[in-house]
Scaffold this active site. Structure first.
Site, mmCIF file in Angstrom:
data_model
loop_
_atom_site.group_PDB
_atom_site.id
_atom_site.type_symbol
_atom_site.label_atom_id
_atom_site.label_comp_id
_atom_site.label_asym_id
_atom_site.label_seq_id
_atom_site.Cartn_x
_atom_site.Cartn_y
_atom_site.Cartn_z
ATOM 1 N N LYS A 1 30.718 -29.960 51.359
ATOM 2 C CA LYS A 1 31.502 -29.885 50.110
ATOM 3 C C LYS A 1 30.634 -29.242 49.041
ATOM 4 O O LYS A 1 29.537 -29.711 48.753
ATOM 5 C CB LYS A 1 31.964 -31.280 49.673
ATOM 6 N N ASP B 1 27.929 -33.030 43.084
ATOM 7 C CA ASP B 1 29.095 -32.962 43.956
ATOM 8 C C ASP B 1 28.995 -31.822 44.970
ATOM 9 O O ASP B 1 29.914 -31.576 45.734
ATOM 10 C CB ASP B 1 30.372 -32.860 43.108
ATOM 11 N N LYS C 1 37.438 -36.600 34.098
ATOM 12 C CA LYS C 1 36.723 -37.853 34.337
ATOM 13 C C LYS C 1 36.221 -38.425 33.010
ATOM 14 O O LYS C 1 35.891 -37.682 32.100
ATOM 15 C CB LYS C 1 35.494 -37.595 35.217
ATOM 16 N N ASP D 1 41.481 -34.345 40.230
ATOM 17 C CA ASP D 1 40.144 -34.859 40.547
ATOM 18 C C ASP D 1 39.970 -35.107 42.048
ATOM 19 O O ASP D 1 38.866 -35.377 42.513
ATOM 20 C CB ASP D 1 39.893 -36.154 39.750
ATOM 21 N N GLU E 1 39.735 -32.969 44.326
ATOM 22 C CA GLU E 1 39.579 -31.535 44.562
ATOM 23 C C GLU E 1 38.786 -31.222 45.827
ATOM 24 O O GLU E 1 39.015 -30.196 46.466
ATOM 25 C CB GLU E 1 38.900 -30.877 43.348
ATOM 26 N N ARG F 1 38.780 -32.450 48.796
ATOM 27 C CA ARG F 1 39.598 -32.347 50.007
ATOM 28 C C ARG F 1 40.398 -31.046 50.049
ATOM 29 O O ARG F 1 40.742 -30.556 51.116
ATOM 30 C CB ARG F 1 40.501 -33.582 50.119
HETATM 31 N N1 BES Z 1 33.393 -36.157 43.641
HETATM 32 C C1 BES Z 1 34.301 -37.238 43.553
HETATM 33 C C2 BES Z 1 33.882 -38.434 44.402
HETATM 34 C C3 BES Z 1 32.648 -39.170 43.941
HETATM 35 C C4 BES Z 1 32.765 -40.255 43.114
HETATM 36 C C5 BES Z 1 31.416 -38.803 44.401
HETATM 37 C C6 BES Z 1 31.638 -40.943 42.727
HETATM 38 C C7 BES Z 1 30.293 -39.491 44.027
HETATM 39 C C8 BES Z 1 30.396 -40.567 43.185
HETATM 40 C C9 BES Z 1 35.683 -36.808 44.027
HETATM 41 O O1 BES Z 1 35.998 -35.480 43.834
HETATM 42 C C10 BES Z 1 36.677 -37.603 43.256
HETATM 43 O O2 BES Z 1 36.718 -37.439 42.076
HETATM 44 N N2 BES Z 1 37.417 -38.435 43.957
HETATM 45 C C11 BES Z 1 38.386 -39.264 43.330
HETATM 46 C C12 BES Z 1 39.658 -39.182 44.163
HETATM 47 C C13 BES Z 1 40.849 -39.811 43.516
HETATM 48 C C14 BES Z 1 41.295 -38.999 42.324
HETATM 49 C C15 BES Z 1 41.923 -39.918 44.539
HETATM 50 C C16 BES Z 1 37.852 -40.686 43.302
HETATM 51 O O3 BES Z 1 37.191 -41.086 44.257
HETATM 52 O O4 BES Z 1 38.078 -41.371 42.311
HETATM 53 ZN ZN ZN Z 2 34.413 -34.181 43.723
HETATM 54 MN MN MN Z 3 36.806 -35.140 41.881
#
Ligand code: BES
Ligand code: ZN
Ligand code: MN
Length: 465
Positions: free
Chosen positions: A236, A259, A248, A318, A320, A322
């Site tokens: 990723k 990320d 965020k 957010d 993103e 995936r």
């Molecule tokens: N990059 C984040 C996941 C993440 C969170 C990595 C904390 C490291 C530490 C990912 O892109 C994300 O924001 N995921 C969201 C998904 C949700 C919107 C379904 C999440 O996990 O809150």
């Molecule tokens: Zn992310």
């Molecule tokens: Mn995200």
């Protein structure tokens, strides 16, 4: 840092000699009957140390005794943690030439070298006052070839940690592409935005469209004659994850330069792969971009079409990672490889469930998942399987598209994995979620705060099996 195998520490005049003490085995350490160290109340409990000045009576001015715990419970992973601990203990004391004459009972050359590099790591590029570091490490009772293997793995980890620790202003998609193009022993192709459009990667393109820094799709390839297997690893590569229009909160955004830890892992692996020369063809793939809010950003409610024709309703900008991985997985599925492994800081849910202790793993082939897990554990990374019951995909249903990009808050690590599965075809696949382990907000075991280089050791060990 220099790491070398020696037969006798006395020849090299170390600043400090490191010795081992197992619990219940001895109350003193005796070197060739020349110098007896009274360890007094030091019991040798695992991960404790005892520093002794030798006052001119010994070939080294200091001796560090490493508490190793019970011998029956000792193993290579503990050896690695202890070597790192020793380095971290002596470096601030400006003891830069370190000899180890430990009695671990096995060849710890590879694990010791990895431990020494991890213990000596700091990210001080942007600091005027540099962290004290060890310059030279000598090990007795190890085979030089084991040190060499350890060095390549450790150098890959350092490469990955440095890159993931870099601010997003430095580690842009263009920077990742330039790094990939500069690697030796691998062929690299970078696809620019118009070509990405031609490949119909509509999900990936949408994520990157809000940034002034254009996306770069990076494909590295390490080839060998008559490979016994072909593997693609996808990292990723979100160079900054602001969340996009579903922005965020400040505290969650602070670490989102990391990320791209999955991408940094893939680049780290590709940076040493030709020197490890496994008989495996290895493809390294990164769909690099930034997830930014702007007038051109993709929007909640947008409907995207991925490379395989499947349509996705954007529920949350957010989610993103995936989307970028979806198109990368379609691309990798068309390469004719035997296995595809993606590694991603994908979900906060995985981090909540497992903390910084272990990564999540799932896939479409039990054997592949098991083998990756075993290879990881063997070299000191912990993975735990995420469930893939089909009910986890219920939340991914959409009324206007084939699916949506989120599956609700609960079970988020599994639903994200099941989302990815929709873009894998006719190939064995495993997905590793390193959201909790890729970077630390407090020191853990042998690691300092910041990037850990997760996945590098594990995947190199898996590839080179
Ligand atoms: N990059 C984040 C996941 C993440 C969170 C990595 C904390 C490291 C530490 C990912 O892109 C994300 O924001 N995921 C969201 C998904 C949700 C919107 C379904 C999440 O996990 O809150
Ligand atoms: Zn992310
Ligand atoms: Mn995200």
């Amino acid at each position: 840092m220099l790491v070398q195998s020696i037969d006798n520490f006395e020849k090299i005049n170390p600043d400090v000699l490191v010795v081992s003490l197992f619990e219940g085995e001895a109350t003193h350490v005796d070197f060739v009957n020349k110098f007896v160290v009274e360890t007094k109340d030091f019991e040798g409990k695992y991960n404790t140390t005892y520093l002794i000045p030798t006052l001119g009576q010994f070939p080294a001015p200091k001796i560090l005794v490493l508490g190793c715990g019970k011998r029956a419970e000792f193993n290579q992973n503990k050896a690695r943690v202890l070597i790192a601990k020793a380095i971290k203990t002596v470096a601030p004391l400006k003891l830069r030439r370190v000899a180890f004459d430990v009695d671990f009972g096995f060849d710890y050359g590879k694990f010791g070298t990895i431990g020494a590099y991890i213990g000596n790591y700091s990210f001080d590029k942007y600091k005027n006052k540099k962290t004290e570091r060890v310059d030279e490490v000598y090990f007795t009772k190890v085979c030089p070839a084991e040190i060499e293997k350890g060095e390549l793995i450790a150098q890959a980890m350092t490469f990955t940690r440095d890159l993931a620790n870099e601010p997003a202003a430095y580690a842009t998609p263009q920077k990742l592409a330039d790094i990939a193009l500069g690697l030796e022993g691998v062929e690299t192709r970078v696809y620019e935005e118009p070509e990405i459009r031609e490949m119909k990667m509509g999900a990936y393109l949408a994520v990157g469209q809000g940034s002034v820094n254009p996306p770069k799709f990076i494909h590295m390839k390490y080839s060998v004659e008559n490979p016994k297997k072909r593997i693609a690893i996808i990292g990723k590569g979100i160079c900054f994850d602001s969340g996009g229009l579903d922005i965020k909160p400040a505290a969650s955004m602070l670490t989102m330069k990391d990320d791209m830890a999955g991408a940094a892992c893939v680049l780290g692996i590709m940076s040493v792969i030709s020197r490890l020369h496994p008989e495996v063809e290895v493809h390294g793939i990164i769909a690099a971009c930034e997830n930014m809010p702007s007038g051109s950003a993709y929007k909640p409610g947008d409907i995207l079409t991925a490379k395989n024709g499947k349509t996705i309703e954007v529920d949350n900008t957010d989610a993103e990672g995936r989307l970028t991985l979806a198109d990368a997985l379609c691309y990798a599925s068309e390469l004719g490889v035997d296995e595809v492994i993606d590694i991603a800081t994908l979900t906060g849910a995985c981090s909540v469930a497992f903390g910084a202790v272990c990564a999540g793993i799932l896939g479409n082939c039990d054997e592949l998942v098991r083998n990756v897990k075993d290879a990881a554990f063997e070299i000191g990374e912990k993975y735990w399987e995420l469930p893939t019951y089909e009910e986890y995909a219920n939340g991914l249903k959409s009324e206007v598209a084939d699916m949506r990009n989120t599956g609700g808050r609960s079970g988020g690590a599994s639903s994200a994995g099941l989302f990815l599965k929709e873009f894998v075809s006719n190939v064995k696949w495993a997905h590793i979620d390193i959201a909790g382990v890729a970077f630390l907000d407090a020191p853990l075991n042998e690691f300092i705060k910041g990037s850990t280089g997760s996945g590098v050791r594990a995947l190199l060990n898996y590839i080179c099996k």
